[in-house]
Design a protein around this motif. Structure first.
Motif, mmCIF file in Angstrom:
data_model
loop_
_atom_site.group_PDB
_atom_site.id
_atom_site.type_symbol
_atom_site.label_atom_id
_atom_site.label_comp_id
_atom_site.label_asym_id
_atom_site.label_seq_id
_atom_site.Cartn_x
_atom_site.Cartn_y
_atom_site.Cartn_z
ATOM 1 N N GLU A 158 -29.592 5.483 -29.568
ATOM 2 C CA GLU A 158 -30.793 5.582 -30.384
ATOM 3 C C GLU A 158 -31.655 4.350 -30.109
ATOM 4 O O GLU A 158 -31.157 3.229 -30.153
ATOM 5 C CB GLU A 158 -30.434 5.637 -31.865
ATOM 6 N N PRO A 217 -44.007 7.760 -32.285
ATOM 7 C CA PRO A 217 -43.821 9.163 -31.905
ATOM 8 C C PRO A 217 -44.201 9.480 -30.462
ATOM 9 O O PRO A 217 -43.758 10.479 -29.906
ATOM 10 C CB PRO A 217 -44.722 9.932 -32.872
ATOM 11 N N THR A 253 -40.750 9.063 -26.143
ATOM 12 C CA THR A 253 -39.759 10.141 -26.192
ATOM 13 C C THR A 253 -38.434 9.744 -25.559
ATOM 14 O O THR A 253 -37.432 10.402 -25.797
ATOM 15 C CB THR A 253 -40.290 11.412 -25.505
ATOM 16 N N MET A 271 -33.171 7.097 -26.660
ATOM 17 C CA MET A 271 -34.021 8.138 -27.221
ATOM 18 C C MET A 271 -34.447 7.756 -28.635
ATOM 19 O O MET A 271 -33.726 7.066 -29.348
ATOM 20 C CB MET A 271 -33.263 9.464 -27.258
ATOM 21 N N ARG A 272 -35.620 8.226 -29.035
ATOM 22 C CA ARG A 272 -36.183 7.908 -30.345
ATOM 23 C C ARG A 272 -35.358 8.542 -31.474
ATOM 24 O O ARG A 272 -34.979 9.705 -31.414
ATOM 25 C CB ARG A 272 -37.622 8.416 -30.424
ATOM 26 N N GLN A 302 -35.906 12.290 -33.283
ATOM 27 C CA GLN A 302 -36.538 13.168 -32.306
ATOM 28 C C GLN A 302 -35.984 14.587 -32.463
ATOM 29 O O GLN A 302 -34.783 14.772 -32.647
ATOM 30 C CB GLN A 302 -36.203 12.618 -30.918
ATOM 31 N N GLU A 357 -36.625 18.638 -27.983
ATOM 32 C CA GLU A 357 -37.324 17.622 -27.185
ATOM 33 C C GLU A 357 -36.325 16.642 -26.581
ATOM 34 O O GLU A 357 -36.420 16.288 -25.404
ATOM 35 C CB GLU A 357 -38.328 16.864 -28.049
ATOM 36 N N ARG A 358 -35.343 16.213 -27.362
ATOM 37 C CA ARG A 358 -34.329 15.273 -26.863
ATOM 38 C C ARG A 358 -33.598 15.869 -25.668
ATOM 39 O O ARG A 358 -33.382 15.204 -24.665
ATOM 40 C CB ARG A 358 -33.350 14.925 -27.975
#
Length: 104
Positions: A44, A50, A53, A67-68, A71, A75-76
């Motif tokens: 994370e 936003p 990504t 990764m955000r 999310q 999308e992830r």
């Protein structure tokens, strides 16, 4: 990875992965299994913007996907596979707008 349109091109050969993946391997395997098989760590990110990504951090012997938090799962999954494809030189179609891959 930020959101904008840009064709994907491989980052080049790395010492990280010796296994050659086909686009089908990359896109069809369950993501958790793919990450485990390639010994990729998914973490994370502390970045909460936003428009961020994800990012791939490549060292001589490790690959980390950052990764955000929060999310959407779809999308992830797509971004993780696109980042892996870029790092490992797997030819993939470009991501749709508004995504763009950048090397730093």
């Amino acid at each position: 990875m930020t959101r904008h349109d840009e064709a994907q091109t491989p980052m080049g050969t790395t010492d990280y992965a010796q296994k050659a993946l086909t686009p089908r391997d990359l896109l069809d395997a369950p993501l958790d299994e793919l990450l485990a098989e390639l010994d990729v760590t998914l973490e994370e990110s502390s970045i909460t913007d936003p428009s961020f990504t994800g990012a791939a951090v490549v060292t001589r012997d490790r690959l980390i996907l950052s990764m955000r938090t929060g999310q959407p799962d779809t999308e992830r999954d797509v971004v993780a596979r696109a980042l892996l494809g870029r790092v490992l030189g797997v030819p993939l179609s470009p991501l749709p707008e508004p995504y763009r891959m950048s090397e730093v």
